[in-house]
Design a protein around this motif. Structure first.
Motif, short mmCIF file in Angstrom:
data_model
loop_
_atom_site.label_atom_id
_atom_site.label_comp_id
_atom_site.label_asym_id
_atom_site.label_seq_id
_atom_site.Cartn_x
_atom_site.Cartn_y
_atom_site.Cartn_z
N ASN A 96 0.85 -1.19 0.00
CA ASN A 96 0.00 0.00 0.00
C ASN A 96 0.89 1.24 0.00
O ASN A 96 1.82 1.35 0.80
N ALA A 97 0.59 2.18 -0.87
CA ALA A 97 1.39 3.40 -0.94
C ALA A 97 0.92 4.48 0.01
O ALA A 97 1.57 5.50 0.18
N GLN A 98 -0.20 4.24 0.67
CA GLN A 98 -0.77 5.27 1.53
C GLN A 98 0.11 5.50 2.76
O GLN A 98 0.62 4.56 3.37
N PHE A 99 0.28 6.78 3.10
CA PHE A 99 1.07 7.13 4.28
C PHE A 99 0.27 6.79 5.53
O PHE A 99 -0.89 7.18 5.68
N ILE A 100 0.90 6.04 6.43
CA ILE A 100 0.23 5.63 7.66
C ILE A 100 0.97 6.24 8.84
O ILE A 100 2.18 6.05 9.01
N LEU A 101 0.24 6.97 9.66
CA LEU A 101 0.82 7.63 10.82
C LEU A 101 0.74 6.68 12.01
O LEU A 101 -0.35 6.31 12.45
N SER A 102 1.89 6.24 12.51
CA SER A 102 1.90 5.31 13.64
C SER A 102 1.40 6.00 14.90
O SER A 102 1.43 7.23 15.03
N ALA A 103 0.96 5.19 15.86
CA ALA A 103 0.45 5.74 17.12
C ALA A 103 1.55 6.51 17.84
O ALA A 103 1.30 7.57 18.44
N GLN A 104 2.79 6.01 17.77
CA GLN A 104 3.90 6.68 18.45
C GLN A 104 4.17 8.06 17.84
O GLN A 104 4.33 9.04 18.57
#
Length: 514
Positions: free
Chosen positions: A320-328
């Motif tokens: 997946n190319a979508q940027f995912i913002l981690s919880a940290q």
């Protein structure tokens, strides 16, 4: 302050060596600025523009050392440069034998008959002639030299086509041939993925990401930034693509470029569709996530092109190319937002890699952020003064605007550090986005001044901007990538896994400020 210079008659050195010497001289206490170049008309003009004066007398084959600063420091710098330039190599043989210097490709071939690649790093006005000499001797060519006209580039590449040879360049800063890094390049494991790229740091980002994912690189060829220009026609990219298609060690091919002319893009994609191997294509700013029936895959970023290639090689689902913002990181962003003042609203991107600057601008635009730059993408704006940021600003410090009379910021990051400090002192700066590029040719000690700069930013600023960075490199590079990443994190920098992720994070952060 005084200005001193010394010229050495008929003493040629390649540009990378000269930039490294310049970087060392610039670190001498009392030296304001130092430049070590060949005495071509273009170089002398650039030095005059950089404030070294217009009274330097030298011929194109002369080497010039010019220094500004305190008189004693200038004298020391010239002495050290002279020692570096004239020092004899270590005589491991006890002086029992002597090898005359190789002054031509023909002499080189007499001693190394199996050689098939010439690396050219001479001033641009002489590079074309040397490339033609090399091609006529049956040598493939890598042209590190820039400032070669489009007409000369076309002539060189058409000659190479006739002789079934490859030309990488002009202005090709990066390649990995048969496992050997050339120019600015990283150490990556050998493997089954071949890369052809019209951008130096774009090639570095892709090859490093392939390595980090456990894959390997068969060959990595740069084409030079003008190869996909309408007047050139993508000659080198097409030759590289076809060469990798015939290479038994290459199972997947990656093509990377800034947006080419429409007709050239169509020609490259048509050729890729006919190749009997999967081809991953990333034209920055032109993305299509769907694979075609012909085995051509489109990537969304430099790092994503590597991720897709590794997945295709392993017959896995496409990433997946979508940027995912981690919880940290989300928690970090929330905390940082509370520390800013209402005036802090803007991204300040400070890049050594030109393609990283280009990619960051593209990603910022996806968040509706219009930026100023010395190298603006379509829809962005030219800086009124390249030395001063205004609103959202994303600059390429490796561009000619900043490198006249100075070493490239990947070799000497001093200018990058100064710009970061300048932007941090601006009450409107919300986030400083920057890159650290490792590998051969890059600064051997990238942390030396950077950590001091970060300490100064932290100590000076009541409301410190967020710091976001990407370290482009591998665990096999001469510099310790993991140590550098950890040291930067300890200094309060958020480290992203790729340039694209860093840009996404910076743009997201600013977009949440309201």
């Amino acid at each position: 302050m005084v200005i001193k210079y010394k010229a050495f008659e008929n003493l040629y050195q390649d540009s990378v060596s000269l930039m490294q010497i310049s970087a060392r001289l610039n670190k001498i206490v009392g030296v304001d600025e130092a430049s070590v170049v060949m005495g071509t008309e273009a170089n002398l003009s650039r030095m005059a523009d950089a404030g070294f004066g217009d009274n330097i007398v030298a011929k194109p084959n002369d080497l010039v050392i010019a220094v500004k600063g305190e008189e004693e420091a200038c004298n020391t710098a010239i002495e050290q440069a002279q020692q570096a330039l004239t020092a004899k190599p270590d005589e491991g043989s006890g002086g029992a034998s002597f090898s005359p210097p190789l002054t031509s490709f023909a002499l080189g071939l007499e001693q190394h008959a199996d050689a098939n690649l010439a690396l050219i790093s001479v001033p641009g006005e002489y590079a074309a002639a040397e490339a033609i000499k090399a091609l006529n001797l049956g040598l493939n060519v890598m042209m590190f030299s820039d400032n070669v006209s489009l007409a000369d580039e076309l002539q060189i590449k058409q000659l190479a086509q006739k002789k079934a040879l490859m030309v990488m360049g002009p202005d090709c800063g990066t390649a990995i041939i048969n496992g050997i890094p050339l120019g600015f390049a990283n150490v990556v494991r050998r493997g089954a993925i071949g890369v052809v790229a019209a951008s130096g740091t774009g090639l570095q980002e892709a090859t490093c990401r392939i390595h980090q994912l456990g894959g390997g690189v068969s060959q990595a060829m740069g084409t030079g930034g003008h190869d996909l220009h309408q007047d050139i026609g993508g000659i080198s990219m097409l030759q590289g693509l076809l060469a990798l298609a015939e290479d038994d060690a290459t199972k997947v091919i990656v093509l990377i470029s800034k947006p080419p002319a429409a007709a050239i893009a169509e020609r490259i994609l048509a050729t890729a569709a006919q190749v009997d191997k999967p081809v991953v294509v990333h034209f920055l700013g032109q993305a299509d996530s769907q694979a075609t029936a012909t085995g051509v895959y489109f990537a969304h970023s430099l790092a994503h092109s590597a991720e897709v290639a590794v997945a295709v090689l392993r017959n896995q689902a496409l990433p997946n190319a979508q940027f995912i913002l981690s919880a940290q990181v989300q928690e970090q962003v929330t905390t940082l937002k509370t520390q800013l003042t209402p005036t802090q609203r803007y991204i300040r991107g400070v890049f050594a890699g030109g393609t990283f600057c280009f990619e960051a601008q593209i990603i910022a635009s996806q968040y509706g952020l219009s930026a100023f730059s010395n190298t603006p993408i379509q829809g962005n704006h030219c800086l009124e003064d390249v030395w001063t940021s205004q609103q959202h600003t994303i600059v390429d410090l490796g561009d000619d605007d900043f490198t006249q009379g100075r070493p490239h910021p990947m070799i000497d990051p001093s200018l990058r550090n100064q710009r970061m400090l300048q932007d941090a002192r601006d009450a409107s700066t919300a986030v400083i986005l920057f890159d650290v590029v490792l590998g051969y040719g890059a600064s051997e000690e990238p942390l030396a001044e950077l950590l001091d700069t970060l300490d100064q930013i932290r100590n000076e600023q009541v409301s410190m901007p967020a710091l976001i960075a990407h370290v482009c490199g591998t665990d096999l590079d001469p510099q310790a990538r993991d140590v550098i990443r950890q040291a930067l994190e300890d200094a309060g920098v958020i480290i992203a896994d790729s340039n694209a992720d860093a840009a996404h994070l910076a743009a997201y952060f600013v977009s949440q400020l309201g």
